[in-house]
Write an enzyme that holds these catalytic residues in place. Structure first.
Site, short mmCIF file in Angstrom:
data_model
loop_
_atom_site.label_atom_id
_atom_site.label_comp_id
_atom_site.label_asym_id
_atom_site.label_seq_id
_atom_site.Cartn_x
_atom_site.Cartn_y
_atom_site.Cartn_z
N HIS A 37 0.84 -1.21 0.00
CA HIS A 37 0.00 0.00 0.00
C HIS A 37 0.87 1.25 0.00
CE1 HIS A 37 -2.89 -2.83 2.15
NE2 HIS A 37 -3.62 -2.39 1.13
N GLY A 149 -2.96 -1.57 -7.19
CA GLY A 149 -1.83 -2.50 -7.28
C GLY A 149 -2.08 -3.60 -8.29
N GLU A 150 -1.01 -4.04 -8.96
CA GLU A 150 -1.13 -5.10 -9.95
C GLU A 150 -1.30 -6.49 -9.33
OE1 GLU A 150 2.15 -4.77 -12.67
OE2 GLU A 150 1.09 -3.28 -13.87
N GLN A 155 -8.82 -6.96 -11.01
CA GLN A 155 -9.51 -5.79 -10.46
C GLN A 155 -9.07 -4.51 -11.20
OE1 GLN A 155 -10.15 -4.87 -6.11
NE2 GLN A 155 -8.27 -3.73 -6.38
N SER A 187 0.16 -8.76 0.92
CA SER A 187 -1.30 -8.71 1.03
C SER A 187 -1.66 -8.62 2.50
CB SER A 187 -1.89 -10.00 0.45
OG SER A 187 -3.23 -10.16 0.88
N ARG A 189 -3.94 -10.12 3.86
CA ARG A 189 -4.30 -11.48 4.29
C ARG A 189 -3.09 -12.27 4.80
NH1 ARG A 189 -9.43 -12.81 1.92
NH2 ARG A 189 -9.98 -11.15 0.50
O1 PAF Z 1 -7.93 -3.82 -3.54
C1 PAF Z 1 -8.59 -3.53 -2.52
O2 PAF Z 1 -8.09 -3.41 -1.42
C2 PAF Z 1 -10.09 -3.34 -2.65
O3 PAF Z 1 -10.64 -4.22 -3.57
C3 PAF Z 1 -10.49 -1.88 -2.98
C4 PAF Z 1 -9.97 -1.46 -4.34
C5 PAF Z 1 -9.96 -0.96 -1.92
C6 PAF Z 1 -12.02 -1.75 -3.00
O4 PAF Z 1 -12.59 -2.08 -1.77
#
Ligand code: PAF
Length: 282
Positions: A37, A149-150, A155, A187, A189
């Site tokens: 991030h 992010g890739e 997404q 991640s 997670r």
């Molecule tokens: O990538 C994420 O963390 C989520 O999918 C996002 C783009 C913040 C949308 O909730």
């Protein structure tokens, strides 16, 4: 650093900034911030005068209640981390009711087939939820640029498609995957993994790298079978899917074409935690 939880107050603050011709970058997140991030935030700070980081765990993009409940929430640590990066960050952390105007539900989208494969196939309604929340965040913040992010490559392509289909005036900026020392894609997670599983999960990227070295020599079917056999032998990691797709359309490769870019995509379970990764192949 300013923190807002109300749309009205945030937009009032941002209009004053825009009035002075200041550019705005948006980094949407679900919190539990990590180096991945921060690389988005840093890029956004390089390219804009002000950066809005949204922190919101979006319920409509989770297909499993359990996954939503277990999603890590570390709000105070997130604020401290952002503060250590720059004071030119504005945090937007709305409640569900606030961002969804009281009705927490997804809109239905068609993303030209990008949403029916891989994550779309295995996580029902996921991209309707993502499209809805990203649409709400973009229209609230109205940034010049938004950063994704890739690691979540599907997404990223879906958000690009949404912006294109709706003719929205925001530039979508892709950011490369950040990795842990063993190669595991960063991640939120990953926090849920034991140390052993976290180390072992480096195997995911290692397998993608070997798949890449085979691409162009072996057929896609052969490579997919080979990947499957590697995970069959691994006791800690369970493969959900491995696909080689055209990067633009996300359709699985049939016959390799020289003018196309291909990417390998993977989803794996480790200790019940779902991990995804991807790698450009050519
Ligand atoms: O990538 C994420 O963390 C989520 O999918 C996002 C783009 C913040 C949308 O909730």
């Amino acid at each position: 650093m300013r923190v807002f939880d109300q749309k009205k107050e945030l937009t009032r603050f941002l209009s004053a900034h825009k009035g002075k011709n200041g550019s705005i970058g948006l980094v949407p997140t679900m919190g539990a911030l990590h180096r991945g991030h921060l690389s988005l935030v840093k890029k956004a700070l390089e390219q804009n005068e002000l950066v809005v980081v949204s922190i919101f765990v979006n319920p409509t993009q989770f297909d499993k209640k359990d996954d939503l409940q277990k999603y890590p929430r570390t709000f105070n640590e997130d604020l401290a981390l952002l503060k250590s990066v720059s004071e030119n960050i504005v945090v937007f952390a709305p409640s569900e009711e606030e961002i969804y105007d009281g009705e927490v539900k997804s809109e239905s989208y068609q993303f030209d087939g990008l949403d029916v494969v891989m994550e779309g196939k295995y996580r029902e309604g996921h991209f309707d939820g993502v499209g809805t929340i990203v649409g709400l965040l973009l229209s609230t913040v109205a940034p010049d640029k938004a950063y994704f992010g890739e690691k979540d490559f599907q997404q990223l392509q879906i958000i690009r498609k949404m912006v294109q289909l709706k003719n929205l005036p925001y530039q979508i900026v892709p950011c490369p995957i950040e990795r842990e020392p063993h190669g595991l894609a960063m991640s939120s997670r990953n926090e849920r993994l034991s140390e052993a599983a976290r180390n072992e999960a480096g195997f995911i990227n290692k397998t993608l790298q070997t798949a890449k070295s085979k691409f162009g020599i072996e057929s896609a079917i052969y490579i997919s079978e080979w990947v499957k056999s590697q995970f069959d032998k691994n006791e800690l990691l369970e493969l959900e899917y491995f696909e080689i797709c055209d990067e633009e359309t996300l359709t699985p490769i049939s016959k390799r074409q020289t003018n196309k870019k291909y990417r390998a995509f993977i989803a794996v379970y480790a200790e019940g935690v779902r991990l995804i990764d991807n790698l450009r192949l050519n």
